[in-house]
Write a protein that holds these residues in place. Structure first.
Motif, PDB file in Angstrom:
ATOM      1  N   LEU A   1       1.588   0.653   2.690  1.00 50.55           N
ATOM      2  CA  LEU A   1       0.143   0.703   2.921  1.00 50.55           C
ATOM      3  C   LEU A   1      -0.450   2.030   2.451  1.00 50.55           C
ATOM      4  CD1 LEU A   1      -0.202  -0.957   6.445  1.00 50.55           C
ATOM      5  CD2 LEU A   1      -0.913  -1.905   4.248  1.00 50.55           C
ATOM      6  N   THR A   2       0.257   3.131   2.704  1.00 50.17           N
ATOM      7  CA  THR A   2      -0.222   4.451   2.281  1.00 50.17           C
ATOM      8  C   THR A   2      -0.303   4.538   0.763  1.00 50.17           C
ATOM      9  OG1 THR A   2       0.780   5.464   4.247  1.00 50.17           O
ATOM     10  CG2 THR A   2       0.210   6.929   2.427  1.00 50.17           C
ATOM     11  N   VAL A   3       0.761   4.082   0.099  1.00 49.47           N
ATOM     12  CA  VAL A   3       0.787   4.125  -1.367  1.00 49.47           C
ATOM     13  C   VAL A   3      -0.290   3.222  -1.955  1.00 49.47           C
ATOM     14  CG1 VAL A   3       2.153   3.572  -3.412  1.00 49.47           C
ATOM     15  CG2 VAL A   3       3.207   4.795  -1.513  1.00 49.47           C
ATOM     16  N   LEU A   4      -0.458   2.028  -1.381  1.00 46.45           N
ATOM     17  CA  LEU A   4      -1.477   1.103  -1.889  1.00 46.45           C
ATOM     18  C   LEU A   4      -2.874   1.699  -1.756  1.00 46.45           C
ATOM     19  CD1 LEU A   4      -0.242  -2.368  -0.579  1.00 46.45           C
ATOM     20  CD2 LEU A   4      -0.226  -1.509  -2.928  1.00 46.45           C
ATOM     21  N   ALA A   5      -3.140   2.325  -0.613  1.00 50.05           N
ATOM     22  CA  ALA A   5      -4.448   2.952  -0.426  1.00 50.05           C
ATOM     23  C   ALA A   5      -4.691   4.009  -1.493  1.00 50.05           C
ATOM     24  CB  ALA A   5      -4.533   3.566   0.968  1.00 50.05           C
ATOM     25  N   LEU A   6      -3.692   4.844  -1.714  1.00 54.96           N
ATOM     26  CA  LEU A   6      -3.829   5.914  -2.709  1.00 54.96           C
ATOM     27  C   LEU A   6      -3.986   5.353  -4.117  1.00 54.96           C
ATOM     28  CD1 LEU A   6      -1.134   8.457  -1.452  1.00 54.96           C
ATOM     29  CD2 LEU A   6      -3.590   8.894  -1.625  1.00 54.96           C
ATOM     30  N   ILE A   7      -3.123   4.419  -4.468  1.00 53.71           N
ATOM     31  CA  ILE A   7      -3.059   4.014  -5.872  1.00 53.71           C
ATOM     32  C   ILE A   7      -4.292   3.221  -6.302  1.00 53.71           C
ATOM     33  CG2 ILE A   7      -1.849   1.787  -5.672  1.00 53.71           C
ATOM     34  CD1 ILE A   7      -0.030   2.864  -7.965  1.00 53.71           C
ATOM     35  N   PHE A   8      -4.829   2.373  -5.432  1.00 51.32           N
ATOM     36  CA  PHE A   8      -5.997   1.588  -5.842  1.00 51.32           C
ATOM     37  C   PHE A   8      -7.277   2.413  -5.807  1.00 51.32           C
ATOM     38  CE2 PHE A   8      -3.098  -1.964  -5.102  1.00 51.32           C
ATOM     39  CZ  PHE A   8      -3.342  -2.696  -6.254  1.00 51.32           C
TER      40      PHE A   8
END
Length: 397
Positions: free
Chosen positions: A277-284
């Motif tokens: 979830l953390t990575v998805l928030a950052l990457i998008f």
């Protein structure tokens, strides 16, 4: 530059979006995050952020790939291995060739593109990113088969698309012509090499988790494997993406056979869910911020044409091949072919490929970058918004 405060603020924004969007049926979170990222790019504080290909490739991709792969149901992979393998290998090569040829043939009235440049755009648009889509498919249709095929294809075609892209990028930047035999040989070597290394490390991991009953240590080992096998494969000049995916899949098989302790899966899920979830928030959010600077150009009409071409050709390839093989013909009908086509939206891997090309420069790069960013954003927004009503319409008749 991307500073610590940028990370903190972007993660906090992601937390707010995930918290507000509870149902996640009609508007998948990644779409909201990308649009927010474009808006944030208008603020000087966020406009200064520079996203690099190494950041996405070496920091963001390994945890996303591993967490998806080890949780991918081994039963779903076994039952759909044939169509997943075809779509992620021969299917992706066929898509690049046909889409690239179509883009090249139609580009004349709009802009000047070389054939290799057109193939590059096709390669950028072949990897799929079904983040949030799989859960929507399961919730709206109750059909896990389609969700498993979409997710399984995405896991493997991330690796094969990078191999195809790398070969074509070398041709574009070096001014070389397209050489089919050289292309195929490099594709097989890098792809199979990554898969073999990943399977070997994944098998070792599946045995090593039994050496200790401390769940925290086992989670630590999974982190080492996720990043370690990726970098090992890259060091050996084979696909780190496929290595990480196959390591995760082998662990998934072990869960299905001998690992019966539910608390181990709970520990792994508890850790990797937060990371994902953390990575998805950052990457998008970063995709939105980074793409904003490339979206003011004269080729939007052609970008829409490219997007439509990618959908049409993907449907033709999926439908024709599933009808050709008797086993698939009885399992994938025309409705499911449409849903598989629409579910193949673009995302993280496509953006990495665009940034990788940006770092190389040369040839038709500037126009390819703009067309690539535009087509990816169209895909992310249109396809993710349409997946829920389309799946309800097609599968509940």
């Amino acid at each position: 530059m991307l500073h610590t405060t940028h990370f903190i603020l972007l993660i906090f924004i992601g937390y707010i979006v995930f918290t507000i969007d509870r149902k996640q049926e009609n508007v998948p979170v990644p779409t909201i995050l990308v649009v927010l990222g474009i808006g944030l790019s208008l603020l000087p504080y966020f406009a200064s952020i520079e996203v690099t290909k190494d950041m996405i490739y070496h920091i963001f991709l390994p945890p996303l790939l591993f967490s998806s792969a080890y949780r991918f149901p081994s039963k779903g992979f076994k039952e759909n291995a044939g169509i997943i393998g075809f779509l992620a290998s021969a299917g992706i090569i066929l898509t690049v060739i046909l889409l690239g040829a179509s883009i090249f043939a139609l580009s004349g009235p709009f802009l000047s593109l070389s054939f290799v440049g057109a193939l590059m755009i096709a390669a950028i648009l072949t990897p799929t990113d079904p983040v949030s889509v799989t859960s929507i498919l399961k919730n709206s249709t109750g059909n896990e088969k389609i969700a498993d095929v979409v997710e399984g294809e995405s896991l493997i075609n991330d690796g094969t698309s990078i191999v195809i892209f790398t070969v074509l990028a070398g041709m574009l930047t070096n001014g070389e012509s397209f050489a089919p035999l050289s292309f195929l040989g490099e594709f097989l070597l890098v792809s199979l090499g990554g898969a073999v290394i990943g399977a070997l490390v994944g098998w070792l991991l599946s045995k090593a988790v039994h050496f200790t009953h401390n769940r925290e240590y086992q989670v630590m080992l999974s982190v080492v494997v996720a990043f370690g096998v990726f970098n090992l494969a890259e060091y050996l000049h084979v696909s780190g993406v496929l290595a990480t995916v196959f390591a995760g899949i082998l662990l998934s098989f072990e869960f299905g056979r001998t690992i019966k302790e539910n608390d181990l899966r709970d520990k792994l899920d508890g850790f990797w869910n937060v990371i994902e979830l953390t990575v998805l928030a950052l990457i998008f959010l970063l995709i939105g911020i980074q793409s904003a600077q490339h979206l003011v150009f004269d080729g939007w009409g052609f970008a829409i044409i490219i997007f439509l071409l990618s959908l049409i050709l993907r449907f033709l390839i999926i439908f024709s091949t599933t009808q050709f093989f008797p086993h698939w013909r009885h399992r994938i009908n025309w409705r499911e072919s449409i849903l598989l086509t629409w579910s193949g939206l673009k995302g993280t891997m496509s953006i990495y490929l665009i940034l990788d090309l940006q770092s190389k420069g040369g040839g038709d790069v500037d126009m390819i970058l703009s067309l690539g960013f535009a087509a990816v954003l169209i895909s992310l927004i249109i396809q993710s918004l349409g997946i829920y009503p389309l799946s309800k319409k097609l599968m509940n008749q």
